[in-house]
Design a protein around this motif. Structure first.
Motif, PDB file in Angstrom:
ATOM      1  N   GLU A 198      -5.309  -1.436   0.079  1.00 17.64           N
ATOM      2  CA  GLU A 198      -6.483   0.244   0.326  1.00 17.64           C
ATOM      3  C   GLU A 198      -7.480   0.389  -1.003  1.00 17.64           C
ATOM      4  OE1 GLU A 198      -5.112   1.574   2.439  1.00 17.64           O
ATOM      5  OE2 GLU A 198      -3.230   0.584   2.860  1.00 17.64           O
TER       6      GLU A 198
ATOM      7  N   SER B 227     -10.391  -2.210  -3.950  1.00 17.61           N
ATOM      8  CA  SER B 227      -8.786  -2.453  -3.108  1.00 17.61           C
ATOM      9  C   SER B 227      -7.907  -1.683  -4.315  1.00 17.61           C
ATOM     10  CB  SER B 227      -8.591  -2.947  -2.090  1.00 17.61           C
ATOM     11  OG  SER B 227      -8.598  -4.800  -2.890  1.00 17.61           O
TER      12      SER B 227
ATOM     13  N   GLY C  52       1.075  -1.308  -0.382  1.00 20.62           N
ATOM     14  CA  GLY C  52      -0.061  -0.030   0.015  1.00 20.62           C
ATOM     15  C   GLY C  52       1.021   1.405   0.004  1.00 20.62           C
TER      16      GLY C  52
END
Length: 285
Positions: A262, A258, A61
């Protein structure tokens, strides 16, 4: 070097990374960032000095969220994998230890790679629809940092009980394909969640791969993940793949997406590839 000190291993390993880099033939400006909200500002500040190499330390991420800032800059990316799954590092065959990753930075070679895109948002490795964004949206704060992969998998099992299959629509108009699916992976690289799931995807293929795990019951997802972990041929059953430079994607119902862990988008979106847009230090062949 910019390290996300809130990543699972970031704070613990920052000092070790600095020590390991003492043997590099150039000076390293090392910065540990305790608040992830400040990462973008710090990276922009570092890039303003026009470095030859930008080392990012954190999980998927972190890297995916900051790689946008590198586009258009004449700078090479160095990867210090400090997350839980480290799928991007795995896709590049970068060792997951601090010493191993720094050895690649010291002795590796620049490799020009693609980035995936969801609409205008660049990402490094894999976007997903289905259980992954549901987990990402609801996972308790600091769970991964405290309990690691075991804690994350426990939360995933809890969310799986509440999950339902959905309809994927690839393309537009009369030629669009509709599939009943349990998970969709929009992949620039083969790894997702630390497991090789999309073998046909590569970070320098020039195409984005949309892989759909088809099925009307969610046990199909368990079967696919299990087969993938054990490298069984069954992992290819009930799987459809679409590959192109650009694909229009929608779902029924509309779902979150996602991006490398994230939640940053919702359907419908255009998934595409930005070919050869950045360079990264990778192991020599």
């Amino acid at each position: 070097m910019v390290v996300n000190a809130k990543s699972r291993k970031g704070q613990k390993l920052f000092k070790r990374a600095c020590e390991a880099m003492s043997g590099l033939p150039y000076q390293v400006d090392a910065r540990a960032v305790d608040d992830p909200k400040n990462l973008e500002r710090v990276v922009r500040d570092v890039l303003s000095a026009k470095p030859d190499l930008l080392i990012l330390g954190g999980g998927d991420g972190t890297i995916s969220g900051l790689v946008d800032l590198m586009v258009g800059h004449d700078v090479i990316l160095g990867v210090l994998p400090l997350g839980t799954a480290n799928s991007f590092a795995r896709s590049l065959n970068i060792p997951l230890t601090v010493d191993g990753a720094i050895d690649v930075i010291r002795n590796g070679a620049p490799r020009r790679i693609d980035l995936g895109m969801i609409d205008k948002d660049y990402y490094a490795n894999c976007a997903a629809m289905g259980i992954s964004p549901k987990i990402a949206e609801t996972v308790p704060h600091n769970l991964k940092k405290v309990f690691g992969r075991v804690g994350y998998l426990g939360w995933a099992a809890y969310q799986f009980m509440r999950f339902r299959p959905f309809t994927l629509i690839v393309g537009e108009g009369a030629s669009a394909e509709r599939l009943r699916v349990v998970e969709v992976r929009i992949s620039n690289g083969p790894y997702h969640g630390g497991t090789e799931l999309v073998e046909s995807a590569s970070v320098d293929s020039g195409e984005i791969v949309v892989q759909a795990v088809c099925g009307h019951v969610k046990r199909r997802l368990i079967a696919n993940w299990t087969a993938s972990i054990f490298r069984s041929e069954a992992r290819k059953e009930e799987v459809r793949e679409f590959r192109a430079k650009s694909l229009r994607i929608d779902t029924e119902p509309r779902l979150p997406i996602s991006i490398d862990g994230e939640v940053l988008a919702r359907t419908p979106v255009t998934a595409k590839v930005a070919p050869g847009i950045i360079e990264v230090m990778a192991p020599r062949d």
